[in-house]
Design an enzyme around this catalytic site. Structure first.
Site, short mmCIF file in Angstrom:
data_model
loop_
_atom_site.label_atom_id
_atom_site.label_comp_id
_atom_site.label_asym_id
_atom_site.label_seq_id
_atom_site.Cartn_x
_atom_site.Cartn_y
_atom_site.Cartn_z
N SER A 139 37.13 32.09 43.21
CA SER A 139 37.08 33.65 42.70
C SER A 139 37.45 33.59 41.43
CB SER A 139 37.65 34.58 43.44
OG SER A 139 37.33 35.85 42.97
N ASP A 179 27.95 38.14 48.39
CA ASP A 179 29.11 38.45 47.91
C ASP A 179 28.84 39.68 47.02
OD1 ASP A 179 31.58 38.48 46.69
OD2 ASP A 179 31.46 36.26 46.21
N HIS A 224 32.43 37.59 50.07
CA HIS A 224 33.24 36.80 49.26
C HIS A 224 34.39 36.00 49.75
CE1 HIS A 224 35.01 36.54 45.38
NE2 HIS A 224 36.20 36.84 45.60
#
Length: 728
Positions: free
Chosen positions: A576, A662, A697
């Site tokens: 991320s 995501d 995610h």
């Protein structure tokens, strides 16, 4: 080896502040375009072909994770009212089953004995067990399953829960009648995290997100009425603000928070005020306005017949209390202008101690704090915390390890115990009950690790790297005890460094597979995280963001200089915002790494933040700055954003891992980045994109799928570092 997919180039211009950026791969953002889907499928096929010889290693690591895990297991039951709630897992099943059993003594709350969890054994049927939700049944026939939230009504009769079956973190909310096992007819679609019952179980409060996935609205549903008639309790128009709800510890108050990383606002609704519940929006009170620019979290509770407010905040008497402090005041004080309110300091500001949070029970104050990178917990009698003087006397459990993480919570306001969770890098998670009156620690469970795990075979040490500006960067160095600092070992450097999130010590079964192959695992606690308090965070955000990247490079240099690693056998990894870190570091110093894994990487950050219609973009301004309005921020971000700064260089072997659904970091970012890396890299090493087509995610759902993802990434690293086999 098959040829890497080459995306066509379509001219696209991005122009801001007089700067023009040509982006030939922006067309890959068109998620519904069959040509885009075909390209992504080709990427997966290429990745599979390039890494096919790693399959035996992936299988071995997956088997090691599985062999060490007690697959049929259960959590320690937590008491709420007259029930014990817990979850259990079953061998061969992907998801937990959420259950409860009645407390045998009924409504007893006075003694510690009534808070001793029932004697339940993994794999043995629990007499009187009631299944609230079977995640495996919910997931059957679905490509994805995640539980967004759950709440039980105060009378114990209703169970509300929300489920995501796509991976995009938008949920379907349903309500189950636990007396009959049947669902109520109402179904609420596209809800966000956060749902709570009113005390009378007639109403359900829940949160909605807007088209850019920003939680902006709190709604009220009256059970038995059409969903279309749900009323809006609160709507937040500011696109840079995040909205959330929770109940106070005594469940009397609904607390509605609006804010970002720099300031916040709290509103409250008395759920026991019948007149207020007839018109909740009219009953919603402003507790502390965002206009005061105070970053805070509030708790409301009753004590000795008076409603009190507990605040964790950064408004110190001599200016900003950057590491936060704790104050209390009667609720009536908050009806006055801020300058006339009289708050009492419970815990003063300390430059060396960061207050992370606070919670109350009927008898005690529980404070979560961070000191010298380590998160731990303290307890004090609530009567002392609310007294005019002196300062309360805090008790802090001792655990005997240098690097650990400890936190506490209570399941019921009346509880005479707090549930304490403890772990370290090589101590599996432990659950204790902390007896508030005496300080006694009662061990309820240590997560079993099978396969002959011996913690004495591993070592976790604190070390310090030195950044270019002289700042000392804390590192956690994990390794097999038998290794020596002789300059021959492979190493993996891991980091995050954003949003004030700390990479705290914690046990991980999967990580043992890398350590057993002789890889030194180094966690770099770089600026932008929260390990050394709020200043540590602020020194790695906005116009200081590059400190995050140079700190990581300094950590990598330390690994070589200390003798713990061979300079030619170092990999880096992050996810991320940590994926942005990896991308930026590879542009700055590609020669330092043999391999890199970037998971759901935020590598096209500037393009994303320049579009406020994209998910979370406006909320990111408090972290990175606002490049739409500020030319300096734009130029600074452009100077480090990974996608825009790929250059001709000898890049290492790279794997970008992402998910098609995501919402936080769109798949298009790593898809574009991989194309640029292949164009510019002079090393000839493979650069691959692995994309989960039915995931979000956090990757694929289900514990076995999660293990496969972890095994894939770790096998990629171990193969690149020539550490495929366990060491003796």
């Amino acid at each position: 080896m098959s040829e890497a997919p080459t995306a066509k180039k379509v001219p696209s211009r991005r122009e801001h502040h007089g700067d023009v950026f040509e982006d030939p791969y922006e067309w890959l953002r068109a998620k519904e375009d069959p040509e885009v889907v075909a390209h992504l499928e080709a990427e997966n096929a290429y990745t599979e072909a390039v890494t096919a010889d790693q399959q035996p290693l992936r299988d071995a690591i997956f088997d090691e994770i599985k062999r060490r895990t007690q697959e049929t297991d259960l959590s320690v039951p937590s008491r709420l009212d007259d029930w014990w709630y817990y979850s259990r897992t079953i061998e061969g099943k992907q998801y937990p089953v959420y259950c409860r059993v009645a407390a045998s003594e009924g409504g007893g709350f006075a003694g510690v004995d009534s808070w001793t969890p029932p004697d339940v054994v993994p794999g043995v049927p629990v007499p009187g067990e009631q299944v609230l939700l079977d995640g495996n049944a919910e997931a059957e026939g679905k490509p994805f399953f995640a539980l967004g939230g759950a709440a039980v009504s105060k009378d114990g009769n209703l169970y509300a829960y929300s489920v995501d079956n796509a991976g995009d973190e938008t949920f379907t909310l349903r309500v189950k009648d636990l007396r009959t096992g049947e669902h109520l007819p109402e179904v609420i679609e596209n809800v966000f995290y956060g749902l709570e019952f009113s005390p009378d179980a007639r109403r359900l409060f829940y949160v909605m997100a807007d088209e850019s996935w920003r939680p902006y609205q709190v709604r009220v549903h009256t059970l038995g009425t059409p969903v279309e008639e749900d009323s809006v309790l609160y709507e937040e128009p500011d696109v840079s603000q995040w909205t959330s709800i929770e109940l106070s510890s005594d469940r009397r108050w609904l607390l509605l928070s609006v804010g970002n990383s720099e300031y916040s606002e709290t509103r409250c609704l008395d759920l026991e005020d019948a007149s207020g519940l007839e018109d909740p929006a009219a009953g919603l009170q402003l507790l502390l306005s965002r206009d005061e620019r105070i970053l805070h979290a509030a708790e409301i509770f009753e004590h000795d017949g008076e409603t009190q407010v507990l605040l964790v905040h950064n408004d110190g008497p001599q200016g900003k209390a950057i590491n936060s402090m704790i104050s209390t005041a009667p609720l009536a004080e908050f009806r006055k202008p801020l300058g006339e309110q009289r708050w009492r300091t419970v815990v003063a500001h300390d430059d060396a101690v960061k207050i992370e949070g606070a919670e109350v029970t009927a008898t005690h104050l529980i404070v979560s704090l961070r000191r010298e990178t380590i998160e731990t917990v303290r307890f004090a009698p609530l009567s002392e915390a609310l007294a005019a003087s002196p300062a309360p006397s805090f008790a802090e459990p001792a655990f005997g390890e240098e690097l650990y993480t400890a936190g506490a919570s209570v399941s019921d306001f009346r509880a005479p115990v707090a549930r304490l969770r403890y772990t370290s890098y090589f101590t599996p998670p432990r659950v204790y009950d902390y007896v508030l009156a005496t300080g006694e620690l009662l061990l309820r469970k240590e997560t079993p690790v099978l396969g002959g795990y011996d913690p004495s075979e591993y070592v976790a040490e604190r070390a310090w790297a030195t950044a270019d500006d002289g700042t000392r960067i804390p590192l956690s160095v994990l390794r097999r005890a038998s290794l020596r600092a002789d300059g021959t070992n492979p190493a993996l450097v891991y980091g995050y460094g954003s949003y004030e999130l700390s990479m705290d010590p914690g046990f991980a079964i999967a990580r043992l597979s890398l350590l057993d192959r002789g890889i030194v695992f180094v966690i770099a606690h770089i600026r932008g995280g929260g390990e050394l308090g709020r200043r540590w965070y602020e020194d790695g955000k906005k116009l200081h963001k590059k400190n995050t990247f140079t700190d990581f490079i300094a950590a990598t240099d330390w690994v070589v200089e200390s003798g713990w690693a061979d300079a030619s056998r170092i990999a880096c990894m992050g996810g991320s915002a940590g994926g942005l870190l990896i991308g930026a570091v590879l542009n700055l110093a590609p020669e330092k790494y043999a391999a890199a894994v970037a998971q759901v990487p935020f590598v096209d950050a500037l393009t994303t933040i320049l579009d406020p219609e994209l998910p979370l973009s406006a909320l990111e301004w408090e972290e990175w700055g606002n490049p739409m309005e500020d030319a300096e921020v734009y130029a600074y971000m452009k100077s480090y954003t990974p996608y825009e700064n790929v250059r001709p260089a000898s890049y290492p072997t790279v794997a970008a891992m992402t998910s098609f659904n995501d919402t936080r970091v769109l798949y298009v970012e790593p898809a574009k980045w991989v194309q640029r890396l292949r164009e510019e890299s002079t090393s000839g090493r493979p650069i691959v994109l692995k994309i989960e087509m039915d995931a979000g995610h956090g990757g694929a759902s289900g514990r076995y799928e999660e293990w496969k993802d972890r095994a894939w990434a770790y096998a990629f690293i171990a193969d690149a570092l020539k550490a495929r086999e366990p060491i003796s």
